[in-house]
Design a protein around this motif. Sequence first.
Motif, PDB file in Angstrom:
ATOM      1  N   GLY A  10       0.829  -1.199   0.000  1.00  0.00           N
ATOM      2  CA  GLY A  10       0.000   0.000   0.000  1.00  0.00           C
ATOM      3  C   GLY A  10       0.858   1.241   0.000  1.00  0.00           C
ATOM      4  N   ALA A  11       0.245   2.355  -0.253  1.00  0.00           N
ATOM      5  CA  ALA A  11       0.945   3.632  -0.277  1.00  0.00           C
ATOM      6  C   ALA A  11       0.824   4.286   1.091  1.00  0.00           C
ATOM      7  N   ALA A  12       1.648   5.277   1.326  1.00  0.00           N
ATOM      8  CA  ALA A  12       1.593   6.001   2.590  1.00  0.00           C
ATOM      9  C   ALA A  12       0.323   6.843   2.617  1.00  0.00           C
ATOM     10  N   ARG A  13      -0.398   6.772   3.736  1.00  0.00           N
ATOM     11  CA  ARG A  13      -1.636   7.519   3.900  1.00  0.00           C
ATOM     12  C   ARG A  13      -1.603   8.252   5.217  1.00  0.00           C
ATOM     13  N   GLY A  14      -2.366   9.313   5.292  1.00  0.00           N
ATOM     14  CA  GLY A  14      -2.511  10.021   6.550  1.00  0.00           C
ATOM     15  C   GLY A  14      -3.387   9.216   7.492  1.00  0.00           C
ATOM     16  N   PRO A  15      -3.426   9.595   8.765  1.00  0.00           N
ATOM     17  CA  PRO A  15      -4.229   8.845   9.719  1.00  0.00           C
ATOM     18  C   PRO A  15      -5.718   8.946   9.396  1.00  0.00           C
ATOM     19  N   GLY A  16      -6.379   7.781   9.322  1.00  0.00           N
ATOM     20  CA  GLY A  16      -7.822   7.737   9.123  1.00  0.00           C
ATOM     21  C   GLY A  16      -8.290   8.035   7.713  1.00  0.00           C
ATOM     22  N   LYS A  17      -7.415   8.058   6.772  1.00  0.00           N
ATOM     23  CA  LYS A  17      -7.813   8.382   5.400  1.00  0.00           C
ATOM     24  C   LYS A  17      -7.890   7.124   4.556  1.00  0.00           C
ATOM     25  N   ARG A  18      -8.998   6.983   3.847  1.00  0.00           N
ATOM     26  CA  ARG A  18      -9.133   5.919   2.861  1.00  0.00           C
ATOM     27  C   ARG A  18      -9.464   6.606   1.544  1.00  0.00           C
ATOM     28  N   PRO A  19      -8.657   6.454   0.526  1.00  0.00           N
ATOM     29  CA  PRO A  19      -8.861   7.225  -0.691  1.00  0.00           C
ATOM     30  C   PRO A  19     -10.174   6.915  -1.404  1.00  0.00           C
ATOM     31  N   PHE A  20     -10.741   5.747  -1.197  1.00  0.00           N
ATOM     32  CA  PHE A  20     -11.962   5.416  -1.909  1.00  0.00           C
ATOM     33  C   PHE A  20     -13.213   5.849  -1.170  1.00  0.00           C
ATOM     34  N   ALA A  21     -13.110   6.326   0.064  1.00  0.00           N
ATOM     35  CA  ALA A  21     -14.295   6.722   0.832  1.00  0.00           C
ATOM     36  C   ALA A  21     -15.000   7.892   0.159  1.00  0.00           C
ATOM     37  N   THR A  22     -14.269   8.903  -0.241  1.00  0.00           N
ATOM     38  CA  THR A  22     -14.905  10.024  -0.906  1.00  0.00           C
ATOM     39  C   THR A  22     -15.354   9.638  -2.307  1.00  0.00           C
ATOM     40  N   GLY A  23     -14.681   8.682  -2.894  1.00  0.00           N
ATOM     41  CA  GLY A  23     -15.078   8.228  -4.227  1.00  0.00           C
ATOM     42  C   GLY A  23     -16.470   7.637  -4.245  1.00  0.00           C
ATOM     43  N   TRP A  24     -16.839   6.865  -3.219  1.00  0.00           N
ATOM     44  CA  TRP A  24     -18.179   6.284  -3.172  1.00  0.00           C
ATOM     45  C   TRP A  24     -19.241   7.355  -2.953  1.00  0.00           C
ATOM     46  N   THR A  25     -18.907   8.378  -2.183  1.00  0.00           N
ATOM     47  CA  THR A  25     -19.864   9.460  -1.978  1.00  0.00           C
ATOM     48  C   THR A  25     -20.081  10.236  -3.273  1.00  0.00           C
ATOM     49  N   VAL A  26     -19.015  10.487  -4.000  1.00  0.00           N
ATOM     50  CA  VAL A  26     -19.135  11.175  -5.287  1.00  0.00           C
ATOM     51  C   VAL A  26     -19.921  10.307  -6.271  1.00  0.00           C
ATOM     52  N   PHE A  27     -19.651   9.001  -6.275  1.00  0.00           N
ATOM     53  CA  PHE A  27     -20.397   8.074  -7.120  1.00  0.00           C
ATOM     54  C   PHE A  27     -21.881   8.130  -6.787  1.00  0.00           C
ATOM     55  N   ALA A  28     -22.220   8.099  -5.498  1.00  0.00           N
ATOM     56  CA  ALA A  28     -23.626   8.152  -5.083  1.00  0.00           C
ATOM     57  C   ALA A  28     -24.265   9.478  -5.490  1.00  0.00           C
ATOM     58  N   ALA A  29     -23.515  10.570  -5.362  1.00  0.00           N
ATOM     59  CA  ALA A  29     -24.055  11.881  -5.743  1.00  0.00           C
ATOM     60  C   ALA A  29     -24.358  11.932  -7.235  1.00  0.00           C
ATOM     61  N   ILE A  30     -23.438  11.429  -8.042  1.00  0.00           N
ATOM     62  CA  ILE A  30     -23.648  11.436  -9.491  1.00  0.00           C
ATOM     63  C   ILE A  30     -24.819  10.528  -9.871  1.00  0.00           C
TER      64      ILE A  30
END
Length: 142
Positions: A10-30
Amino acid sequence: MTSSATKPGGAARGPGKRPFATGWTVFAAIMLIAGGTMAIFQGIAGITEDSLIVVTRHYVYSMNTTGWGWIHLILGIVIVMTGVALFSGAVWARVVGVVLAVLGMIANFLWLPYYPLWAVVLITIDAFVIWALCVGTTREES
């Protein structure tokens, strides 16, 4: 001092961040905006031209298509507005999005005898929206 450790594979991430979490919200909005727009067209078709809608005989649910057209039109407008509000990431928009997707599924289930394919497509979109809004939360990693 915080450190960003790299996990295996995996890549380095900040604490508590999942890169796909906002992606699902954007998907749901669209998907909400697309489904709401289709519901608006469905409502306009029900309101303006009763000759466009073929009513089958002996179906359990017999309703006035103009009345259902208004229901779909109003529901579609509210769904589009909720989809736009989801881009802000507000929790209330997620909850309202799930509730409206459930209401959209029920309305389209009752619309099945009039436009079956259109109703099934919108039911599927609503199911994806519910899924995306329920799994798309950000969680703290321990």
